[in-house]
Design a protein around this motif. Sequence first.
Motif, PDB file in Angstrom:
ATOM      1  N   ARG A 111      -5.704  -7.360  11.179  1.00  0.00           N
ATOM      2  CA  ARG A 111      -5.505  -6.146  10.376  1.00  0.00           C
ATOM      3  C   ARG A 111      -4.341  -6.225   9.395  1.00  0.00           C
ATOM      4  N   HIS A 112      -3.268  -6.893   9.792  1.00  0.00           N
ATOM      5  CA  HIS A 112      -2.100  -6.946   8.919  1.00  0.00           C
ATOM      6  C   HIS A 112      -2.250  -7.958   7.786  1.00  0.00           C
ATOM      7  N   GLU A 113      -3.307  -8.756   7.841  1.00  0.00           N
ATOM      8  CA  GLU A 113      -3.535  -9.752   6.787  1.00  0.00           C
ATOM      9  C   GLU A 113      -4.485  -9.256   5.704  1.00  0.00           C
ATOM     10  N   ILE A 114      -5.014  -8.051   5.845  1.00  0.00           N
ATOM     11  CA  ILE A 114      -5.887  -7.486   4.818  1.00  0.00           C
ATOM     12  C   ILE A 114      -5.093  -7.331   3.522  1.00  0.00           C
ATOM     13  N   ASN A 115      -5.589  -7.855   2.429  1.00  0.00           N
ATOM     14  CA  ASN A 115      -4.859  -7.747   1.156  1.00  0.00           C
ATOM     15  C   ASN A 115      -5.710  -7.250  -0.005  1.00  0.00           C
ATOM     16  N   ARG A 141     -11.869  -5.782   2.289  1.00  0.00           N
ATOM     17  CA  ARG A 141     -12.416  -7.134   2.318  1.00  0.00           C
ATOM     18  C   ARG A 141     -11.722  -7.891   3.439  1.00  0.00           C
ATOM     19  N   ALA A 142     -12.514  -8.376   4.386  1.00  0.00           N
ATOM     20  CA  ALA A 142     -11.948  -9.051   5.553  1.00  0.00           C
ATOM     21  C   ALA A 142     -11.409 -10.425   5.158  1.00  0.00           C
ATOM     22  N   PRO A 143     -10.142 -10.695   5.430  1.00  0.00           N
ATOM     23  CA  PRO A 143      -9.569 -11.996   5.065  1.00  0.00           C
ATOM     24  C   PRO A 143     -10.116 -13.145   5.910  1.00  0.00           C
ATOM     25  N   CYS A 144     -10.712 -12.811   7.062  1.00  0.00           N
ATOM     26  CA  CYS A 144     -11.193 -13.846   7.978  1.00  0.00           C
ATOM     27  C   CYS A 144     -12.561 -14.389   7.588  1.00  0.00           C
ATOM     28  N   CYS A 145     -13.434 -13.531   7.051  1.00  0.00           N
ATOM     29  CA  CYS A 145     -14.796 -13.959   6.721  1.00  0.00           C
ATOM     30  C   CYS A 145     -15.192 -13.595   5.297  1.00  0.00           C
ATOM     31  N   ASP A 146     -14.268 -12.981   4.540  1.00  0.00           N
ATOM     32  CA  ASP A 146     -14.470 -12.643   3.122  1.00  0.00           C
ATOM     33  C   ASP A 146     -15.638 -11.684   2.901  1.00  0.00           C
ATOM     34  N   GLU A 147     -15.962 -10.866   3.902  1.00  0.00           N
ATOM     35  CA  GLU A 147     -17.014  -9.871   3.765  1.00  0.00           C
ATOM     36  C   GLU A 147     -16.404  -8.479   3.646  1.00  0.00           C
ATOM     37  N   VAL A 148     -17.192  -7.539   3.097  1.00  0.00           N
ATOM     38  CA  VAL A 148     -16.707  -6.182   2.858  1.00  0.00           C
ATOM     39  C   VAL A 148     -17.212  -5.250   3.957  1.00  0.00           C
ATOM     40  N   PHE A 149     -16.302  -4.410   4.486  1.00  0.00           N
ATOM     41  CA  PHE A 149     -16.641  -3.456   5.541  1.00  0.00           C
ATOM     42  C   PHE A 149     -15.949  -2.129   5.255  1.00  0.00           C
ATOM     43  N   GLY A 198       1.084   1.040   4.417  1.00  0.00           N
ATOM     44  CA  GLY A 198       1.062  -0.262   3.766  1.00  0.00           C
ATOM     45  C   GLY A 198       1.253  -1.409   4.735  1.00  0.00           C
ATOM     46  N   THR A 199       1.857  -1.146   5.899  1.00  0.00           N
ATOM     47  CA  THR A 199       2.064  -2.188   6.898  1.00  0.00           C
ATOM     48  C   THR A 199       0.761  -2.524   7.618  1.00  0.00           C
ATOM     49  N   CYS A 200       0.058  -1.472   8.046  1.00  0.00           N
ATOM     50  CA  CYS A 200      -1.201  -1.662   8.775  1.00  0.00           C
ATOM     51  C   CYS A 200      -2.409  -1.778   7.847  1.00  0.00           C
ATOM     52  N   LYS A 201      -2.199  -1.556   6.548  1.00  0.00           N
ATOM     53  CA  LYS A 201      -3.295  -1.555   5.564  1.00  0.00           C
ATOM     54  C   LYS A 201      -4.348  -0.534   5.998  1.00  0.00           C
ATOM     55  N   PHE A 202      -3.877   0.654   6.307  1.00  0.00           N
ATOM     56  CA  PHE A 202      -4.703   1.679   6.929  1.00  0.00           C
ATOM     57  C   PHE A 202      -4.798   2.912   6.047  1.00  0.00           C
ATOM     58  N   PHE A 203      -6.030   3.423   5.886  1.00  0.00           N
ATOM     59  CA  PHE A 203      -6.306   4.617   5.084  1.00  0.00           C
ATOM     60  C   PHE A 203      -7.074   5.621   5.952  1.00  0.00           C
ATOM     61  N   ASP A 204      -6.757   6.907   5.808  1.00  0.00           N
ATOM     62  CA  ASP A 204      -7.525   7.940   6.507  1.00  0.00           C
ATOM     63  C   ASP A 204      -7.315   9.269   5.791  1.00  0.00           C
ATOM     64  N   ASP A 205      -8.424   9.963   5.500  1.00  0.00           N
ATOM     65  CA  ASP A 205      -8.335  11.266   4.844  1.00  0.00           C
ATOM     66  C   ASP A 205      -8.138  12.404   5.829  1.00  0.00           C
ATOM     67  N   ASP A 206      -8.395  12.161   7.106  1.00  0.00           N
ATOM     68  CA  ASP A 206      -8.251  13.202   8.111  1.00  0.00           C
ATOM     69  C   ASP A 206      -6.822  13.210   8.632  1.00  0.00           C
ATOM     70  N   GLU A 253     -12.159  -3.711  -7.069  1.00  0.00           N
ATOM     71  CA  GLU A 253     -11.445  -4.435  -6.020  1.00  0.00           C
ATOM     72  C   GLU A 253     -10.014  -4.670  -6.475  1.00  0.00           C
ATOM     73  N   GLN A 254      -9.076  -4.496  -5.568  1.00  0.00           N
ATOM     74  CA  GLN A 254      -7.661  -4.521  -5.945  1.00  0.00           C
ATOM     75  C   GLN A 254      -6.796  -4.811  -4.729  1.00  0.00           C
ATOM     76  N   ASP A 255      -5.496  -5.022  -4.993  1.00  0.00           N
ATOM     77  CA  ASP A 255      -4.549  -5.191  -3.906  1.00  0.00           C
ATOM     78  C   ASP A 255      -4.438  -3.886  -3.118  1.00  0.00           C
ATOM     79  N   VAL A 256      -4.003  -3.985  -1.873  1.00  0.00           N
ATOM     80  CA  VAL A 256      -3.890  -2.807  -1.022  1.00  0.00           C
ATOM     81  C   VAL A 256      -2.844  -1.846  -1.586  1.00  0.00           C
TER      82      VAL A 256
END
Length: 302
Positions: free
Chosen positions: A83-87, A50-58, A117-125, A97-100
């Motif tokens: 990116r670092h403000e995503i929560n 959920r984007a903290p800037c526009c409150d939309e989901v991507f 957890g710093t970059c709020k980044f997920f990747d399965d690859d 929906e939940q905290d990062v």
Amino acid sequence: METKAEAVASLPLMSHSSSSAESSSKHVSPMELGIDNFGCKHYRRRCKIRAPCCDEVFDCRHCHNDAKNSEEINVNDRHDIPRHEINKVICSLCDTEQDVQQYCINCGVCMGKYFCGTCKFFDDDVSKNQYHCDDCGICRTGGKDNFFHCKKCGCCYSKLMEDGHRCVERAMHHNCPVCFEYLFETLRDITVLPCGHTIHLECVKEMEKHHRYSCPVCSKSICDMSSLWKKLDQVIASTPMPESYRNKMVWILCNDCGVNSQVQFHVVAHKCLSCNSYNTRQIQGNPNNTSSCSSRVTEMVR
């Protein structure tokens, strides 16, 4: 709200001939549950943000930036996600929906094998060998043991360059000089030119297709040009100038070594007397005259 069992049951499973195979498929670990079934063109992952800037989901920050910087968006409303403000994240399996965090609080699925957890980044690859660089402040790919962070350049480089790279302050904290994409956060391959300036690898290849072999930033040659210089020697030797120009002398500045030389004028190119490069430009008047900085410049023959 789906339970963990319901979320597992809703996943598409391959058919098995034996009941034992069917039984084992129902006991997939949270690390593997739903893997490769979710994500976007940028990342394979089992969550959305959920984007903290526009409150939309991507699906990811790049999906957000592509959508919010498109031509359809009013220029005053275009923006990148901080990116670092995503929560908040949304589990792709149970829509909770939940905290990062790496594991869903409802169904227990791992939302990304690689998680920062710093970059709020997920990747399965994880074949990308991601790692977080504290000095860069973001995640990089390629394996931490294969890179070093240059404090002056302000970015990570391959350890193969550690002993001989030319430092350029904040080398990647600018746009690519060809396509103007911000290099520090680009997903495309970057190359470092001999002069130390950085550029997209594919942009360099595109330059070469158009016979451009000098850095777009400082004009130094980007590769060994000695074979071309020899060909130019032959061309100039076989192309004598008219009588009225044979004694004409001009001052040139070499883009490669930076030395000024006074040479005989030739319509094809001018050779540096210091390093023999033809990557030169003609400067008007005596180079010791400060007014020469604003003189007309003739670019090198490429």
